[in-house]
Design a protein around this motif. Structure first.
Motif, mmCIF file in Angstrom:
data_model
loop_
_atom_site.group_PDB
_atom_site.id
_atom_site.type_symbol
_atom_site.label_atom_id
_atom_site.label_comp_id
_atom_site.label_asym_id
_atom_site.label_seq_id
_atom_site.Cartn_x
_atom_site.Cartn_y
_atom_site.Cartn_z
ATOM 1 N N ALA A 194 0.982 -1.546 0.012
ATOM 2 C CA ALA A 194 0.071 0.123 -0.057
ATOM 3 C C ALA A 194 0.932 1.151 0.017
ATOM 4 N N PHE A 195 0.797 2.493 -0.771
ATOM 5 C CA PHE A 195 1.225 3.291 -1.274
ATOM 6 C C PHE A 195 2.730 3.273 -1.266
ATOM 7 N N ASN A 196 3.292 1.952 -1.893
ATOM 8 C CA ASN A 196 4.062 1.172 -1.772
ATOM 9 C C ASN A 196 4.788 1.096 -3.272
ATOM 10 N N CYS A 197 6.276 0.763 -4.110
ATOM 11 C CA CYS A 197 6.025 0.096 -5.597
ATOM 12 C C CYS A 197 7.145 -0.652 -5.236
ATOM 13 N N LEU A 198 7.241 -1.942 -5.532
ATOM 14 C CA LEU A 198 8.575 -2.975 -4.577
ATOM 15 C C LEU A 198 8.918 -3.388 -6.306
ATOM 16 N N PRO A 199 10.285 -3.261 -6.840
ATOM 17 C CA PRO A 199 10.870 -3.571 -8.392
ATOM 18 C C PRO A 199 11.357 -4.862 -8.090
ATOM 19 N N GLN A 200 10.690 -5.907 -7.068
ATOM 20 C CA GLN A 200 10.651 -7.231 -7.359
ATOM 21 C C GLN A 200 8.943 -7.453 -7.424
ATOM 22 N N ILE A 201 9.214 -8.496 -8.454
ATOM 23 C CA ILE A 201 8.322 -9.643 -9.107
ATOM 24 C C ILE A 201 8.842 -10.729 -9.191
ATOM 25 N N ASP A 202 8.519 -11.667 -8.522
ATOM 26 C CA ASP A 202 9.127 -13.626 -8.498
ATOM 27 C C ASP A 202 10.700 -12.712 -7.599
ATOM 28 N N VAL A 203 11.265 -13.759 -7.937
ATOM 29 C CA VAL A 203 12.450 -14.660 -7.097
ATOM 30 C C VAL A 203 13.902 -13.752 -7.769
ATOM 31 N N PHE A 204 14.830 -13.620 -6.957
ATOM 32 C CA PHE A 204 15.795 -12.991 -8.279
ATOM 33 C C PHE A 204 16.487 -13.990 -8.765
ATOM 34 N N THR A 205 16.879 -14.221 -9.733
ATOM 35 C CA THR A 205 17.929 -15.380 -9.892
ATOM 36 C C THR A 205 19.247 -14.101 -10.951
ATOM 37 N N ASP A 206 20.126 -15.121 -12.176
ATOM 38 C CA ASP A 206 21.093 -14.873 -12.121
ATOM 39 C C ASP A 206 21.104 -13.621 -12.761
ATOM 40 N N GLY A 207 22.285 -12.567 -12.443
ATOM 41 C CA GLY A 207 22.655 -11.311 -12.606
ATOM 42 C C GLY A 207 21.833 -10.149 -12.466
ATOM 43 N N ASP A 208 20.247 -10.804 -10.627
ATOM 44 C CA ASP A 208 19.821 -10.259 -10.209
ATOM 45 C C ASP A 208 18.934 -9.486 -10.940
ATOM 46 N N TYR A 209 18.497 -10.052 -12.257
ATOM 47 C CA TYR A 209 16.746 -10.223 -12.726
ATOM 48 C C TYR A 209 16.026 -10.673 -11.962
ATOM 49 N N THR A 210 14.733 -10.328 -12.192
ATOM 50 C CA THR A 210 13.804 -11.323 -11.197
ATOM 51 C C THR A 210 13.333 -12.447 -12.294
ATOM 52 N N PHE A 211 12.957 -13.678 -12.231
ATOM 53 C CA PHE A 211 12.392 -14.671 -12.912
ATOM 54 C C PHE A 211 11.338 -13.938 -13.546
ATOM 55 N N GLU A 212 10.194 -12.538 -13.042
ATOM 56 C CA GLU A 212 9.358 -12.195 -13.725
ATOM 57 C C GLU A 212 9.853 -11.642 -15.034
ATOM 58 N N GLU A 213 10.907 -10.646 -14.815
ATOM 59 C CA GLU A 213 11.905 -10.202 -16.121
ATOM 60 C C GLU A 213 12.436 -10.875 -16.644
ATOM 61 N N VAL A 214 12.896 -12.228 -16.614
ATOM 62 C CA VAL A 214 13.481 -13.105 -17.314
ATOM 63 C C VAL A 214 12.185 -13.672 -17.986
ATOM 64 N N LYS A 215 11.187 -14.214 -17.580
ATOM 65 C CA LYS A 215 10.253 -15.295 -18.372
ATOM 66 C C LYS A 215 9.565 -13.551 -19.216
ATOM 67 N N MET A 216 9.687 -12.197 -19.461
ATOM 68 C CA MET A 216 9.323 -11.325 -20.335
ATOM 69 C C MET A 216 10.118 -11.182 -21.773
ATOM 70 N N ILE A 217 11.584 -11.326 -21.339
ATOM 71 C CA ILE A 217 12.281 -11.427 -22.281
ATOM 72 C C ILE A 217 12.476 -13.091 -23.010
ATOM 73 N N LYS A 218 11.941 -14.203 -22.043
ATOM 74 C CA LYS A 218 12.469 -15.560 -23.156
ATOM 75 C C LYS A 218 10.971 -15.288 -23.785
ATOM 76 N N GLU A 219 9.874 -15.136 -23.154
ATOM 77 C CA GLU A 219 8.957 -15.382 -23.642
ATOM 78 C C GLU A 219 8.266 -14.586 -25.296
ATOM 79 N N THR A 220 9.244 -13.538 -24.964
ATOM 80 C CA THR A 220 9.209 -12.244 -25.647
ATOM 81 C C THR A 220 9.385 -13.024 -27.470
ATOM 82 N N ASN A 221 10.855 -13.541 -26.951
ATOM 83 C CA ASN A 221 10.904 -14.056 -28.450
ATOM 84 C C ASN A 221 10.286 -15.087 -28.979
ATOM 85 N N LYS A 222 9.885 -16.445 -28.062
ATOM 86 C CA LYS A 222 9.543 -17.475 -28.349
ATOM 87 C C LYS A 222 8.598 -17.162 -29.181
#
Length: 343
Positions: A194-222
């Motif tokens: 509430a009244f906040n922003c969280l720059p983390q969706i899902d857990v962190f993985t290689d290179g300090d990307y989150t799984f949500e960010e990795v999903k967007m990257i890989k899924e877009t290409n596929k």
């Protein structure tokens, strides 16, 4: 579409997306003669609304899919991994909303406005992409077809409904607690939402990307069928109930003016251009909530590179980002005569 041809099961029918799937099936008059509502043993015997009636929820078991033609799964990755193979064995086509099958090379990852032809090679399971990926590629594909996208930089502003019913309840509870000068209960997210922003969706993985960010990257290409597109993402959870927003910067091989981009997007399936800054008209979650289209606005040229565009993309993450896309895939299966699984 006429009624009365297909038996459809919704697995995870009591969740936010499952309920929206049922609502979407009815609104689009999907040609089902029977709808089965499936969930865990905890929910068995309860009811969920469908059309002018209610469906009694059945416990999902290994035998739940006998006689079912299409199953829409929104019950989490582990549940999909366990039960989808039994559904396929029974001759049922599974459209799965979890991340369990998305990057499996044997499983199509489909957005009907972008790669409808990919349903043709399914082996019984079709994956529904991540909600934030869906709305982005719906807007990018028509531009890619004309000017070939080289690079995508996306920052997302994602609603709590993407996490589920518990997150919706937590945001509502925290707002009430804070207004009453109480310490907020923090259970679903690692910090107060509430009244906040969280720059983390899902857990962190290689290179300090989150799984949500990795999903967007890989899924877009596929989905786009082009591994040459370079994608980087920052995904952020914001205190909004429904509707994901995205700031998307693209670089193309061929120059596209903002005017040309608007004209292309205005003709694109599933897109609504909502772009008149002088009148303060631009996409917002409040505008997109409950709507089927992907809204695109703030279309402007990037002054720092030769062939760059900025886009602001908003969609209802429970509708187009989940339930609607799954139902559209089911419609594609019927249209292309692919509701078949070899037992």
């Amino acid at each position: 579409m006429g009624r009365g041809e297909w038996v459809v099961a919704v697995a995870g029918a009591t969740g936010a997306v499952g309920r929206e799937m049922l609502k979407t099936l009815e609104q689009r008059q999907f040609p089902a003669k029977t709808i089965k509502a499936l969930a865990s043993s905890r929910s068995a015997g309860t009811t969920v609304p469908y059309a002018d009636t209610e469906l009694t929820v059945e416990e999902m078991t290994e035998d739940s899919f006998e006689g079912v033609d299409i199953a829409l799964f929104s019950a989490g990755g582990s549940t999909s991994k366990k039960f989808a193979p039994f559904a396929v064995k029974a001759g049922c086509v599974v459209i799965d909303n979890s991340s369990a099958w998305r990057m499996d090379p044997e499983v199509p990852l489909v957005v009907p406005e972008v790669n409808p032809q990919d349903v043709d090679w399914h082996n019984g399971i079709i994956a529904n992409p991540n909600c934030s990926t869906i709305q982005m590629v719906v807007a990018l594909k028509p531009l890619h077809d004309v000017a070939k996208i080289k690079r995508v930089i996306v920052s997302t502003y994602q609603a709590v409904s993407g996490t589920g019913q518990k997150a919706i309840a937590e945001l509502e509870t925290q707002v009430r607690q804070l207004f009453h000068m109480q310490d907020p209960d923090v259970k679903v997210y690692p910090h107060q939402i509430a009244f906040n922003c969280l720059p983390q969706i899902d857990v962190f993985t290689d290179g300090d990307y989150t799984f949500e960010e990795v999903k967007m990257i890989k899924e877009t290409n596929k989905i786009m069928g082009d591994d040459s597109i370079k994608v980087t993402a920052t995904t952020v959870r914001v205190p909004v109930f429904y509707g994901h927003s995205e700031s998307v910067n693209i670089e193309t091989e061929k120059k596209l003016t903002a005017k040309e981009a608007r004209a292309i997007l205005a003709q694109a399936p599933g897109v609504r251009v909502y772009d008149n800054p002088s009148e303060k008209i631009y996409p917002m979650p409040l505008v997109a909530a409950g709507e089927d289209e992907v809204f695109v606005g703030r279309i402007r040229e990037d002054q720092t590179i030769d062939n760059g565009l900025h886009l602001w993309i908003v969609a209802d993450n429970i509708r187009k980002g989940a339930a609607l896309n799954a139902v559209q895939i089911a419609e594609l299966l019927i249209e292309r005569d692919k509701v078949r699984v070899e037992k």
